[in-house]
Write an enzyme that holds these catalytic residues in place. Structure first.
Site, PDB file in Angstrom:
ATOM      1  N   LYS A  52       0.735  -1.029  -0.028  1.00 62.51           N
ATOM      2  CA  LYS A  52      -0.272   0.002  -0.203  1.00 62.51           C
ATOM      3  C   LYS A  52       0.926   1.159   0.063  1.00 62.51           C
ATOM      4  O   LYS A  52       0.520   2.198   0.815  1.00 62.51           O
ATOM      5  CB  LYS A  52      -1.024  -0.032   1.106  1.00 62.51           C
ATOM      6  CG  LYS A  52      -1.884  -1.194   1.046  1.00 62.51           C
ATOM      7  CD  LYS A  52      -2.874  -1.034   2.174  1.00 62.51           C
ATOM      8  CE  LYS A  52      -3.989  -2.289   2.143  1.00 62.51           C
ATOM      9  NZ  LYS A  52      -3.152  -3.439   2.706  1.00 62.51           N
TER      10      LYS A  52
HETATM   11  O1  LIG Z   1      -9.134  -2.908   1.726  1.00 63.00           O
HETATM   12  C1  LIG Z   1      -8.395  -3.863   2.238  1.00 63.00           C
HETATM   13  C2  LIG Z   1      -7.147  -3.769   1.621  1.00 63.00           C
HETATM   14  C3  LIG Z   1      -5.946  -4.778   2.044  1.00 63.00           C
HETATM   15  N1  LIG Z   1      -6.466  -5.597   2.986  1.00 63.00           N
HETATM   16  C4  LIG Z   1      -5.456  -6.677   3.384  1.00 63.00           C
HETATM   17  O2  LIG Z   1      -5.916  -7.986   3.220  1.00 63.00           O
HETATM   18  C5  LIG Z   1      -5.548  -8.991   4.389  1.00 63.00           C
HETATM   19  C6  LIG Z   1      -6.914  -9.558   4.812  1.00 63.00           C
HETATM   20  O3  LIG Z   1      -6.550 -10.426   5.479  1.00 63.00           O
HETATM   21  P1  LIG Z   1      -7.672 -11.292   6.319  1.00 63.00           P
HETATM   22  O4  LIG Z   1      -6.967 -12.218   7.367  1.00 63.00           O
HETATM   23  O5  LIG Z   1      -8.231 -12.222   5.087  1.00 63.00           O
HETATM   24  O6  LIG Z   1      -8.577 -10.428   6.727  1.00 63.00           O
HETATM   25  C7  LIG Z   1      -4.805  -8.079   4.947  1.00 63.00           C
HETATM   26  O7  LIG Z   1      -3.297  -8.117   4.642  1.00 63.00           O
HETATM   27  C8  LIG Z   1      -5.076  -6.636   4.866  1.00 63.00           C
HETATM   28  O8  LIG Z   1      -4.016  -5.858   5.087  1.00 63.00           O
HETATM   29  C9  LIG Z   1      -7.618  -5.713   3.765  1.00 63.00           C
HETATM   30  O9  LIG Z   1      -7.943  -6.407   4.548  1.00 63.00           O
HETATM   31  N2  LIG Z   1      -8.466  -4.660   3.248  1.00 63.00           N
END
Ligand SMILES: O=c1ccn([C@@H]2O[C@H](COP(=O)(O)O)[C@@H](O)[C@H]2O)c(=O)[nH]1
Length: 278
Positions: free
Chosen positions: A96
């Site tokens: 990001k």
């Molecule tokens: O809008 C967003 C952007 C990035 N993320 C990232 O994705 C994963 C989600 O992890 P989970 O364990 O499936 O919840 C995490 O690395 C976030 O930083 C997001 O969740 N939402």
């Protein structure tokens, strides 16, 4: 070089529409019986690569969980990226990044130049210094067949206060981001190399994704509460461009390799049905 969009299209055709994240949370390391240090981080990452590197289209290491261990954590991130590439997965590094253009050029060199030790197939980027400030990333990605996924409508509840705010012309901030990325992908085949991040948690917000012609990364599935069935509500007629993304939902099944593969197969089956349903 072949474009990221073309490479992604082929990977999804061969392996199915799925991105799995490598997010070594301290709680997950403990749950897997690993120490919260670089040796635990290394074992965790190697296990995930062994379990899914040869079967998932896109793997998304979350940089923060490697960076928290400093230089030695970043060394493990570099090694994880190499292992994933050797296993045939496309690597999307979730970092990001976003800054003024001259600094974005350095981020682009760090992640999208094949000469860099942190070179990956694609990165996530933040457009809140203006989508135009990300131009050095778009340019280098185009040169080297890379991709950039720009945050549009994030999965967290706090995101809407910024992303649904109205710009001077009446469009939401998110819609201006969507429209600028759509321009970059115009005419690309089979799909553009510039994606958007749109959370599976956000419901029907009325944003128009129909002109994007690029991949739509959908985090928020599983641990954040969204299900594959929610994809239809969020993405409507753009479902075929969605790349569903899970981290903890799959990682919670570890450290057993068979259990990680079974969890991956389960979410892939659910997502495949959701994004191909008419
Ligand atoms: O809008 C967003 C952007 C990035 N993320 C990232 O994705 C994963 C989600 O992890 P989970 O364990 O499936 O919840 C995490 O690395 C976030 O930083 C997001 O969740 N939402």
């Amino acid at each position: 070089m072949e474009s990221f969009g073309a490479r992604l299209h082929r990977a999804v055709t061969e392996r199915g529409p799925l991105c799995v994240g490598i997010d070594p949370h301290p709680g997950l390391l403990a749950r897997w019986g690993l120490t919260d240090d670089v040796s635990g981080l290394d074992r965790f990452s190697r296990t995930v690569v062994e379990a899914i590197g040869d079967r998932v289209a896109v793997v998304k290491p979350q940089s923060a969980f490697f960076e928290r261990f400093g230089a030695r954590g970043v060394e493990i991130l570099e090694s994880t990226i190499r292992q994933l590439r050797d296993a045939g997965a496309l690597v999307l590094l979730d970092v990001k990044r976003g800054d003024i253009g001259s600094t974005v050029a350095a981020y682009a060199a760090a992640y999208l130049d094949p000469a860099s030790p942190l070179y990956v197939d694609a990165v996530t980027a933040s457009p809140y210094l203006g989508v135009g400030s990300l131009a050095p990333m778009f340019d280098l990605a185009t040169t080297h067949g890379g991709g950039v996924f720009v945050l549009a409508l994030t999965s967290n509840p706090e995101g809407a206060a910024v992303q649904h705010a109205r710009a001077a012309d009446g469009r939401t901030v998110a819609q201006t981001v969507i429209d600028e990325i759509s321009q970059l992908n115009r005419g690309a085949e089979p799909i553009g190399s510039f994606g958007l991040v749109v959370g599976a948690t956000i419901g029907d917000t009325g944003h128009d994704l129909s002109g994007v012609n690029g991949p739509l990364l959908a985090p928020g599935l599983g641990a954040q509460g969204a299900t594959a069935a929610d994809l239809r509500t969020v993405f409507g007629t753009s479902l075929s461009s969605v790349l569903p993304s899970y981290s903890r939902e799959v990682l919670n099944a570890g450290p057993d390799i068979g259990a990680l593969r079974a969890a991956t197969d389960r979410v892939l089956t659910e997502c495949h049905a959701a994004v191909t349903a008419s």
